[in-house]
Structures are given as structure tokens and as C-alpha cells.
Write a protein that holds these residues in place. Sequence first.
Motif, short mmCIF file in Angstrom:
data_model
loop_
_atom_site.label_atom_id
_atom_site.label_comp_id
_atom_site.label_asym_id
_atom_site.label_seq_id
_atom_site.Cartn_x
_atom_site.Cartn_y
_atom_site.Cartn_z
N PRO A 88 0.78 -1.25 0.00
CA PRO A 88 0.00 0.00 0.00
C PRO A 88 0.81 1.29 0.00
N SER A 89 2.04 1.25 0.47
CA SER A 89 2.83 2.50 0.52
C SER A 89 3.95 2.53 -0.50
N TRP A 90 4.03 1.52 -1.34
CA TRP A 90 5.11 1.45 -2.33
C TRP A 90 4.58 1.88 -3.69
N HIS A 91 4.78 3.15 -4.03
CA HIS A 91 4.31 3.61 -5.34
C HIS A 91 5.13 2.97 -6.44
N MET A 92 6.28 2.48 -6.12
CA MET A 92 7.00 1.50 -6.92
C MET A 92 8.30 1.18 -6.22
N ALA A 93 8.48 -0.09 -5.93
CA ALA A 93 9.74 -0.59 -5.40
C ALA A 93 10.40 -1.40 -6.51
N THR A 94 11.71 -1.41 -6.52
CA THR A 94 12.42 -2.17 -7.55
C THR A 94 13.44 -3.09 -6.91
N LYS A 95 13.77 -4.13 -7.63
CA LYS A 95 14.83 -5.02 -7.21
C LYS A 95 15.44 -5.62 -8.47
N GLN A 96 16.76 -5.58 -8.52
CA GLN A 96 17.45 -6.15 -9.66
C GLN A 96 17.74 -7.62 -9.39
N LEU A 97 17.46 -8.43 -10.38
CA LEU A 97 17.77 -9.85 -10.30
C LEU A 97 19.17 -10.08 -10.83
N SER A 98 19.80 -11.14 -10.37
CA SER A 98 21.14 -11.50 -10.83
C SER A 98 21.17 -11.56 -12.35
N LYS A 99 22.29 -11.20 -12.90
CA LYS A 99 22.40 -11.15 -14.37
C LYS A 99 22.35 -12.53 -15.01
N SER A 100 22.75 -13.57 -14.30
CA SER A 100 22.78 -14.89 -14.92
C SER A 100 21.70 -15.83 -14.39
N GLU A 101 21.51 -15.87 -13.11
CA GLU A 101 20.57 -16.81 -12.50
C GLU A 101 19.94 -16.13 -11.30
N VAL A 102 18.70 -16.42 -11.03
CA VAL A 102 18.04 -15.85 -9.86
C VAL A 102 18.66 -16.47 -8.62
N GLU A 103 19.07 -15.62 -7.71
CA GLU A 103 19.63 -16.08 -6.45
C GLU A 103 18.59 -15.84 -5.37
N TYR A 104 18.11 -16.91 -4.77
CA TYR A 104 17.08 -16.81 -3.75
C TYR A 104 17.75 -16.63 -2.39
N LYS A 105 17.48 -15.52 -1.73
CA LYS A 105 18.08 -15.22 -0.43
C LYS A 105 17.14 -15.62 0.70
N THR A 106 16.09 -16.32 0.37
CA THR A 106 15.11 -16.77 1.34
C THR A 106 14.72 -18.19 0.95
N HIS A 107 14.12 -18.89 1.89
CA HIS A 107 13.66 -20.24 1.56
C HIS A 107 12.58 -20.13 0.50
N ILE A 108 12.72 -20.92 -0.52
CA ILE A 108 11.71 -20.94 -1.58
C ILE A 108 11.53 -22.38 -2.00
N SER A 109 10.30 -22.79 -2.12
CA SER A 109 10.01 -24.19 -2.45
C SER A 109 10.31 -24.47 -3.92
N ILE A 110 10.41 -25.72 -4.22
CA ILE A 110 10.62 -26.15 -5.61
C ILE A 110 9.46 -25.69 -6.47
N GLU A 111 8.24 -25.75 -5.91
CA GLU A 111 7.05 -25.30 -6.66
C GLU A 111 7.14 -23.80 -6.96
N ASP A 112 7.57 -23.00 -5.96
CA ASP A 112 7.71 -21.56 -6.18
C ASP A 112 8.77 -21.25 -7.23
N LYS A 113 9.86 -22.00 -7.22
CA LYS A 113 10.91 -21.81 -8.25
C LYS A 113 10.33 -22.08 -9.63
N LYS A 114 9.53 -23.13 -9.72
CA LYS A 114 8.90 -23.48 -11.00
C LYS A 114 7.97 -22.36 -11.46
N ILE A 115 7.16 -21.84 -10.52
CA ILE A 115 6.25 -20.74 -10.85
C ILE A 115 7.03 -19.53 -11.33
N PHE A 116 8.13 -19.21 -10.63
CA PHE A 116 8.92 -18.04 -11.02
C PHE A 116 9.50 -18.21 -12.42
N HIS A 117 10.01 -19.37 -12.73
CA HIS A 117 10.55 -19.59 -14.07
C HIS A 117 9.45 -19.52 -15.13
#
Length: 139
Positions: A88-117
Amino acid sequence: MLAQLVYVSSRKSTCSDQEIEKILSACQKNNPHVEATGVLLYSKDKFIQYLEGDSKQLLSLFDKIKQDSRHEQVRMISYGPIKEKAFPSWHMATKQLSKSEVEYKTHISIEDKKIFHQLLKGQQQEGSKVLSLLKQFFN
């Protein structure tokens, strides 16, 4: 009606990091006027943006986004009603993803990785799954 809209696009090689700053600046200037909020993930060749706000305003905003020359192959992958804003307070937040591969800095399930790809490929996804996944990038 309050809604969410998610799209993925291909970033053109001519879209520099300075252009990303211009995008963020324009969002922070213009989005409060239409009460749009959200997040933008980007890499050297992709954009994924989650927007939330009034459904008519979002569709109008998306029409403008599709015309932006800094990207191409814009594909809406999720659109639908929501009960409340996730950012609600982010009129736009940004985050750059790794240039080669997404690096997950938090626990993420195999299903979530599949959804992201699948998101990166522009495949349609359920809005609640997209939101849950994108929130993990901003924890």
C-alpha cells in the motif's frame, strides 16, 4: 474495484540502468495520482511488474506501459480482483535480479521456483501465487 495486474516483458538492450532509474522516478511521481502501487523486478533482459490499484486505472496504465520503447513482448500474466493492497505504501519498489541466475536469499520451495521460471517465460499464473512469490523478494 481493487485489482492486481502482473506482466512480464523483454528488456531491450538499449535500456540502461539510468533508464531504470527514470522508470522508477516516473512511477514515484505519477502512481500516487492514480493510487497505483507495486513492485518491479528486473534483470539485464527481463521485467516483471506487479501493480495494484483501481482496475480501470490499472488497465489504462498497462496500455501506456505496453507502448514504452524500453521493452518489448509485453505479456499480461495475471489480472484480477484483490481485497486489499499488498504494497500500500510502495508507489513502486524495484529489485534487480542476478544477471545470470536468480539467487534466492530466502527459503523458496521447488514449486515456487517453478512458478517463477514460468513467470519469466510469460506464462499465465494465478494472481495469489504470483503475489506470494513476489513478496518473498521484498522480505
